[in-house]
Design an enzyme around this catalytic site. Structure first.
Site, PDB file in Angstrom:
ATOM      1  N   GLU A 164       0.834  -1.208   0.000  1.00 19.63           N
ATOM      2  CA  GLU A 164       0.000   0.000   0.000  1.00 19.63           C
ATOM      3  C   GLU A 164       0.864   1.252   0.000  1.00 19.63           C
ATOM      4  OE1 GLU A 164      -3.369   2.047   2.964  1.00 19.63           O
ATOM      5  OE2 GLU A 164      -2.738  -0.033   3.251  1.00 19.63           O
ATOM      6  N   GLU A 168      -2.996  10.611   2.528  1.00 18.10           N
ATOM      7  CA  GLU A 168      -4.158  10.690   3.409  1.00 18.10           C
ATOM      8  C   GLU A 168      -4.303  12.097   3.965  1.00 18.10           C
ATOM      9  OE1 GLU A 168      -5.182   6.648   5.475  1.00 18.10           O
ATOM     10  OE2 GLU A 168      -3.091   7.113   5.912  1.00 18.10           O
TER      11      GLU A 168
END
Length: 372
Positions: A164, A168
């Site tokens: 990943e 964010e």
């Protein structure tokens, strides 16, 4: 700082999926049974859409239980026309030539030619996933984030075994962005737990470009074409000699999700800016919280030459499910649910093997390409 965040609201997501067989759980030591061979991204066995995006080959019945992953293609996606977005992912049959994106959960609307992802008190947030996978390349999202405590906006890449790479945007912090990476679901012990970066202007009011430039040996994060962080694969090598660096084909995902709700850990709630205020004037007036995406551009590394000179259309996992470094192969197996499964076939000859080696598709890659 946590992962892509939707794990925090896992119970809400499970209700959105079909094809579960007795809610059989799957993990590295308990792979799926033959009657429900595919392990979904949330760790449950099933069939049908469980075998598509997010299906974990390492915890499924066998490495080829999951459908092959559609191959990366260079593209710039804008969202004034949403006809190539399937708004219910359970109806997706693996045909990435028909749809570019699927809505895994939640709701989207057209906002003056852009894409608005919605979060309401009842929908549990919204997530879009690309139907094609990226195996190294440069991905840029031009977007506006939310601005409310407990509400997280995210732009990430996610592989089927939880490699990943994240951008964010937690809560009300509209002057910063956070970068992070995970290797098979774990933060590399040789790197810090994410980094925080200043943004030149308010992320809710203004569109900004957020870029993930993912190459076999380096990972670069940029904001508005300015590099803010570089991670070298060599810097993630741990004491056992394993590089904790994302190396597996990944979907591009965009989301807005509720971190500040009951049932989520205190650390996650605090990171996201506290509990969500459902009486916020913005929510009351609009009926939802939201994040807006103007465009996503994807420039693949290496695959265009492969696709132009062969009938290669997908990626597959090979080797042993216990391998630390996954073996990723090019394939001509169909990505469709209704296609025959078929196991590994005859190696491709010619220059493709050298091309795969140059792309660095896994440290243990010795057979460089197969027609499957």
């Amino acid at each position: 700082m946590i992962s892509s965040g939707l794990i925090a609201v896992l119970p809400l997501l499970l209700a959105a999926f079909t094809g579960v067989a007795d809610a059989t759980a799957c993990n590295a030591t308990s792979p799926c049974p033959a009657f429900a061979p595919c392990c979904s991204e949330f760790g449950f066995c099933g069939t049908d859409d469980f075998c598509l995006g997010g299906c974990n080959p390492y915890t499924s019945k066998s490495l080829d239980s999951c459908r092959p992953e559609p191959m990366c293609q260079d593209a710039t996606y804008t969202f004034s026309d949403q006809s190539r977005i399937l708004t219910n992912s359970t109806f997706f049959d693996g045909n990435s030539t028909k749809y570019d994106w699927v809505v895994d959960k939640g709701n989207i609307i057209n906002d003056k030619g852009d894409l608005a992802m919605l979060l309401t008190q009842t929908n549990g947030g919204t997530r879009l996933s690309s139907t094609k996978y990226v195996h190294y390349g440069k991905i840029t999202a031009n977007l506006k984030t939310g601005r409310w405590g407990g509400v997280v906006t995210a732009f990430i890449t996610m592989s089927d075994i939880k490699d990943e790479i994240d951008w964010e945007f937690p809560g009300a912090k509209t002057t910063e962005a956070q970068s992070n990476l995970f290797w098979q679901g774990v933060v590399p012990t040789t790197t810090t737990d994410g980094k925080t970066h200043d943004v030149s202007s308010d992320t809710f009011s203004n569109f900004h470009d957020y870029t993930i430039d993912w190459e076999p040996d380096t990972l670069t994060f940029s904001i508005d074409n300015q590099v803010v962080r570089t991670v070298k694969k060599s810097d993630t090598i741990n004491a056992t000699g394993v590089a904790s660096f994302p190396t597996t084909p990944s979907r591009v995902q965009l989301s807005i999700w509720p971190a500040g709700i009951d049932g989520v850990s205190k650390g996650t709630v605090d990171w996201a800016g506290g509990m969500i205020n459902w009486d916020d004037p913005d929510y009351k007036s609009a009926g939802q919280f939201y994040a807006i995406v103007h465009s996503v551009s994807i420039n693949c590394t290496g695959t265009q030459t492969v696709a132009a000179n062969s009938n290669i259309t997908s990626y597959v996992y090979s080797g042993n499910r216990l391998d630390t470094n996954p073996t990723i192969l090019y394939s001509n197996r169909s990505t469709l649910l209704n296609a025959a499964s078929g196991r590994f076939g005859t190696p491709v000859v010619g220059s493709l093997g050298g091309m795969l080696l140059a792309l660095g598709l896994g440290a243990v890659l010795s057979v460089n390409a197969l027609l499957l």
